[in-house]
Scaffold this active site. Structure first.
Site, PDB file in Angstrom:
ATOM      1  N   HIS A 155      13.037 -40.786 -27.014  1.00 42.48           N
ATOM      2  CA  HIS A 155      14.628 -41.888 -27.417  1.00 42.48           C
ATOM      3  C   HIS A 155      15.376 -40.744 -28.414  1.00 42.48           C
ATOM      4  O   HIS A 155      15.168 -39.302 -28.553  1.00 42.48           O
ATOM      5  CB  HIS A 155      13.795 -42.917 -28.282  1.00 42.48           C
ATOM      6  CG  HIS A 155      14.161 -42.448 -30.096  1.00 42.48           C
ATOM      7  ND1 HIS A 155      13.157 -42.833 -31.292  1.00 42.48           N
ATOM      8  CD2 HIS A 155      13.551 -41.151 -30.497  1.00 42.48           C
ATOM      9  CE1 HIS A 155      12.951 -42.490 -32.204  1.00 42.48           C
ATOM     10  NE2 HIS A 155      13.362 -41.177 -31.932  1.00 42.48           N
TER      11      HIS A 155
ATOM     12  N   CYS B 149      17.306 -35.800 -34.297  1.00 36.23           N
ATOM     13  CA  CYS B 149      16.993 -37.499 -33.835  1.00 36.23           C
ATOM     14  C   CYS B 149      18.490 -36.814 -32.793  1.00 36.23           C
ATOM     15  O   CYS B 149      18.221 -38.327 -31.818  1.00 36.23           O
ATOM     16  CB  CYS B 149      16.362 -38.169 -34.976  1.00 36.23           C
ATOM     17  SG  CYS B 149      15.580 -37.439 -35.835  1.00 36.23           S
TER      18      CYS B 149
ATOM     19  N   HIS C 233      14.079 -36.698 -27.110  1.00 38.22           N
ATOM     20  CA  HIS C 233      13.036 -35.866 -27.708  1.00 38.22           C
ATOM     21  C   HIS C 233      12.120 -37.439 -27.749  1.00 38.22           C
ATOM     22  O   HIS C 233      12.174 -38.219 -27.914  1.00 38.22           O
ATOM     23  CB  HIS C 233      12.943 -35.410 -29.475  1.00 38.22           C
ATOM     24  CG  HIS C 233      13.353 -36.835 -30.552  1.00 38.22           C
ATOM     25  ND1 HIS C 233      13.800 -36.668 -30.779  1.00 38.22           N
ATOM     26  CD2 HIS C 233      12.272 -37.379 -31.520  1.00 38.22           C
ATOM     27  CE1 HIS C 233      14.614 -38.119 -31.585  1.00 38.22           C
ATOM     28  NE2 HIS C 233      13.402 -37.919 -32.089  1.00 38.22           N
TER      29      HIS C 233
ATOM     30  N   HIS D  25       7.530 -39.401 -28.881  1.00 34.66           N
ATOM     31  CA  HIS D  25       6.715 -39.545 -30.160  1.00 34.66           C
ATOM     32  C   HIS D  25       5.737 -40.254 -29.316  1.00 34.66           C
ATOM     33  O   HIS D  25       5.776 -41.100 -28.494  1.00 34.66           O
ATOM     34  CB  HIS D  25       7.515 -40.199 -31.162  1.00 34.66           C
ATOM     35  CG  HIS D  25       8.301 -40.155 -31.676  1.00 34.66           C
ATOM     36  ND1 HIS D  25       8.007 -39.057 -32.763  1.00 34.66           N
ATOM     37  CD2 HIS D  25       9.547 -39.909 -31.464  1.00 34.66           C
ATOM     38  CE1 HIS D  25       9.560 -38.712 -33.796  1.00 34.66           C
ATOM     39  NE2 HIS D  25      10.636 -39.234 -33.144  1.00 34.66           N
TER      40      HIS D  25
ATOM     41  N   ASP E 186       5.426 -47.386 -22.599  1.00 26.64           N
ATOM     42  CA  ASP E 186       4.532 -46.620 -22.473  1.00 26.64           C
ATOM     43  C   ASP E 186       5.390 -45.398 -21.432  1.00 26.64           C
ATOM     44  O   ASP E 186       5.169 -45.770 -20.222  1.00 26.64           O
ATOM     45  CB  ASP E 186       3.642 -46.337 -21.646  1.00 26.64           C
ATOM     46  CG  ASP E 186       2.225 -44.735 -22.102  1.00 26.64           C
ATOM     47  OD1 ASP E 186       2.508 -44.255 -22.505  1.00 26.64           O
ATOM     48  OD2 ASP E 186       1.548 -45.108 -21.383  1.00 26.64           O
ATOM     49  N   HIS E 187       5.695 -43.800 -21.306  1.00 30.46           N
ATOM     50  CA  HIS E 187       6.406 -43.078 -20.762  1.00 30.46           C
ATOM     51  C   HIS E 187       8.277 -43.581 -20.683  1.00 30.46           C
ATOM     52  O   HIS E 187       8.336 -43.049 -19.394  1.00 30.46           O
ATOM     53  CB  HIS E 187       5.390 -42.533 -19.595  1.00 30.46           C
ATOM     54  CG  HIS E 187       4.517 -41.933 -19.969  1.00 30.46           C
ATOM     55  ND1 HIS E 187       2.839 -42.129 -20.635  1.00 30.46           N
ATOM     56  CD2 HIS E 187       4.046 -40.793 -19.376  1.00 30.46           C
ATOM     57  CE1 HIS E 187       2.529 -41.692 -20.996  1.00 30.46           C
ATOM     58  NE2 HIS E 187       2.874 -39.926 -19.779  1.00 30.46           N
TER      59      HIS E 187
ATOM     60  N   GLU F  41       5.109 -43.622 -36.407  1.00 33.56           N
ATOM     61  CA  GLU F  41       6.491 -42.805 -35.223  1.00 33.56           C
ATOM     62  C   GLU F  41       5.465 -41.101 -35.088  1.00 33.56           C
ATOM     63  O   GLU F  41       5.824 -40.503 -34.654  1.00 33.56           O
ATOM     64  CB  GLU F  41       8.082 -42.607 -36.133  1.00 33.56           C
ATOM     65  CG  GLU F  41       8.713 -42.351 -34.593  1.00 33.56           C
ATOM     66  CD  GLU F  41       9.955 -42.362 -35.106  1.00 33.56           C
ATOM     67  OE1 GLU F  41      10.651 -43.387 -34.569  1.00 33.56           O
ATOM     68  OE2 GLU F  41      10.477 -42.232 -36.468  1.00 33.56           O
TER      69      GLU F  41
HETATM   70 NI    NI Z   1      12.466 -39.846 -33.630  1.00 32.48          NI
END
Ligand code: NI
Length: 136
Positions: A15, A34, A40, A42, A80-81, A125
């Site tokens: 995100h 961010c 990036h 998580h 996911d992914h 997160e």
């Molecule tokens: Ni983040």
């Protein structure tokens, strides 16, 4: 007699935190790293808890296999992914912070659980940063 049953799940996703209507400088000042334009990732961890009466016939509040299937279909398959900003329609115009993600997740699961049960979702997160939503 109300009991809470819980199921853990997880998904990996990328995100970027930013507002399209702010300058890069303002986004950088508020969101820092961010706001990286290249995104990036998580490893999100999820705890979904359902509270309700024990069904005297089955002894269950809810079949955890059914809850696992709801989480798989509604959350894991869709998140996911994925790049949350680009791949998940709910975040096209909604900043994908942990707070906003947990509300989106709660709404998706709430729609699949009978109204006599209460729902709580905890979203990690990072191992140390997590948010909780119980509706309203
Ligand atoms: Ni983040």
């Amino acid at each position: 007699m109300k009991v809470t049953v819980s199921r853990k799940a997880h998904f990996n996703a990328a995100h970027r935190l930013y507002r399209k209507d702010w300058t890069f400088e303002k986004n950088q000042a508020v969101f820092g790293k961010c706001n990286n334009p290249n995104y990036h990732g998580h490893n999100y961890e999820l705890i979904v808890s359902v509270t309700g009466e024990i069904d005297p016939e089955t002894g269950y509040v809810m079949d955890l296999g059914d809850l696992a299937a709801i989480i798989r279909n509604e959350i894991e398959d869709k998140f996911d992914h994925k790049n949350l900003n680009m791949d998940v329609p709910e975040f096209a115009d909604l900043n994908p912070t942990a707070e906003n993600i947990v509300v989106v997740i709660w709404n998706k699961i709430r729609a699949k659980i009978t109204s006599d049960k209460e729902l709580e979702v905890v979203l990690y997160e990072t191992p140390r940063n997590f948010v909780t939503y119980k509706g309203s």
